[in-house]
Design an enzyme around this catalytic site. Sequence first.
Site, PDB file in Angstrom:
ATOM      1  N   ILE A  11       0.929  -1.342   0.244  1.00  0.00           N
ATOM      2  CA  ILE A  11      -0.108   0.078   0.014  1.00  0.00           C
ATOM      3  C   ILE A  11       0.780   1.462   0.149  1.00  0.00           C
ATOM      4  O   ILE A  11      -0.051   2.013  -0.651  1.00  0.00           O
ATOM      5  CB  ILE A  11      -1.148  -0.003   1.167  1.00  0.00           C
ATOM      6  CG1 ILE A  11      -1.887   1.271   0.953  1.00  0.00           C
ATOM      7  CG2 ILE A  11      -0.522   0.165   2.607  1.00  0.00           C
ATOM      8  CD1 ILE A  11      -2.936   0.713  -0.113  1.00  0.00           C
ATOM      9  N   SER A  33      11.731   0.754   7.504  1.00  0.00           N
ATOM     10  CA  SER A  33      10.767  -0.612   7.137  1.00  0.00           C
ATOM     11  C   SER A  33      12.074  -1.600   7.679  1.00  0.00           C
ATOM     12  O   SER A  33      12.960  -1.599   7.087  1.00  0.00           O
ATOM     13  CB  SER A  33      10.256  -0.657   5.819  1.00  0.00           C
ATOM     14  OG  SER A  33       9.409  -1.310   5.743  1.00  0.00           O
ATOM     15  N   ARG A  34      11.191  -2.853   7.990  1.00  0.00           N
ATOM     16  CA  ARG A  34      12.198  -4.548   8.042  1.00  0.00           C
ATOM     17  C   ARG A  34      12.722  -4.533   6.834  1.00  0.00           C
ATOM     18  O   ARG A  34      13.209  -5.380   6.573  1.00  0.00           O
ATOM     19  CB  ARG A  34      11.694  -5.208   8.935  1.00  0.00           C
ATOM     20  CG  ARG A  34      11.048  -5.057  10.389  1.00  0.00           C
ATOM     21  CD  ARG A  34      10.393  -5.953  11.140  1.00  0.00           C
ATOM     22  NE  ARG A  34       9.479  -6.244  10.948  1.00  0.00           N
ATOM     23  CZ  ARG A  34       7.792  -7.209  11.161  1.00  0.00           C
ATOM     24  NH1 ARG A  34       9.326  -8.230  11.830  1.00  0.00           N
ATOM     25  NH2 ARG A  34       7.569  -6.994  10.337  1.00  0.00           N
ATOM     26  N   LYS A  87      -5.727   3.312   7.092  1.00  0.00           N
ATOM     27  CA  LYS A  87      -6.792   2.528   7.620  1.00  0.00           C
ATOM     28  C   LYS A  87      -6.768   0.924   7.466  1.00  0.00           C
ATOM     29  O   LYS A  87      -5.965   0.636   7.484  1.00  0.00           O
ATOM     30  CB  LYS A  87      -7.901   3.032   6.736  1.00  0.00           C
ATOM     31  CG  LYS A  87      -8.355   2.446   6.048  1.00  0.00           C
ATOM     32  CD  LYS A  87      -8.620   0.198   5.705  1.00  0.00           C
ATOM     33  CE  LYS A  87      -8.507   0.460   3.820  1.00  0.00           C
ATOM     34  NZ  LYS A  87      -8.907  -1.399   4.234  1.00  0.00           N
ATOM     35  N   ASP A 165     -11.128  -5.165   6.474  1.00  0.00           N
ATOM     36  CA  ASP A 165      -9.847  -4.999   5.586  1.00  0.00           C
ATOM     37  C   ASP A 165     -10.917  -3.942   4.521  1.00  0.00           C
ATOM     38  O   ASP A 165     -10.172  -2.922   4.681  1.00  0.00           O
ATOM     39  CB  ASP A 165      -8.987  -5.805   5.269  1.00  0.00           C
ATOM     40  CG  ASP A 165      -8.003  -4.826   5.128  1.00  0.00           C
ATOM     41  OD1 ASP A 165      -6.857  -4.291   5.272  1.00  0.00           O
ATOM     42  OD2 ASP A 165      -7.883  -4.770   3.879  1.00  0.00           O
TER      43      ASP A 165
END
Length: 304
Positions: A11, A33-34, A87, A165
């Site tokens: 996303i 971020s990993r 969201k 979702d």
Amino acid sequence: MKIAIVGVGKIALDQHVPAIKASPDWELAATCSRHGSVEGVEAFTDFAQLLEARPDIRVVSLCMPPVPRFDYARAAILAGRHVMLEKPPGASLAECHALESMARAQGVSLFATWHSRCADQVPAAKAWLADKRVTRAHITWRESVRKWHPGQDWVFEPGGMGVFDPGINALSILTEILPAPVHLTGALLEFPENRQTPIAARLAFSGHTSAEFDWREETRDIWQIEVATDAGTLTLQDGGARMVLNAVQSSATDATPSGEYPRLYAQMAALVQAGAIDMDLAPLVHVADAFMLGQRKTVAPFVF
């Protein structure tokens, strides 16, 4: 304003990064971020290190799944940063209320984003319905989880919300456009026998309102809301991109930038400049009520 994206997944890469890069309000100054990164942008793997190393970044956009999001939002708020939440804004209502309280205490902006409310025809639908008496409303929201969440098992884990979702996108539009609020009265939730969240749901609300969500639609995406009124029927199609009034398609009327995420980032810029908070939780309330009131039905196992 300088902004950091936290959680560089699908996303973020598909929507957030292009929206930020196209905006005159924002500069993507860092990521955390990993596993992911953005070419040409400073990348961190530890959020605490980002906050310490880049005090010039006053805004963070949290794009990771909802379950770990609270800890990141809390850390950002306590560090005096403004926070934008993908969201749903949290894994629970309690988390969201806690974050809002912290943001108010720290004097920072907090934005629970609902991207579907920024679809082209949602403002026009809300305006048309404002003085109408609604007699019936129905949501049909069907798509393929394999298409939109390929291999993402987290959506079927606790807190992943399952079919809610995408379904919460429909609920975010419904709660935006209806002239009077509705509340859930019952639900039937279909859980694959090997999963922890539902793959389909049927919802009943007050005000002759209902919804059907299904993640097993393999043919085409169906994102439609039909509202019957004393002055005719309004239908939002394609997730709010098109509006049909009494069988006649309406043209776009709002002049905001094209695309849902650019509009979200324009709203976030306005919130930061005004020192304001937008934490409307109405869509998440409906989801929580569905899990509280819903009957559970076990269906066939699901595998990607």
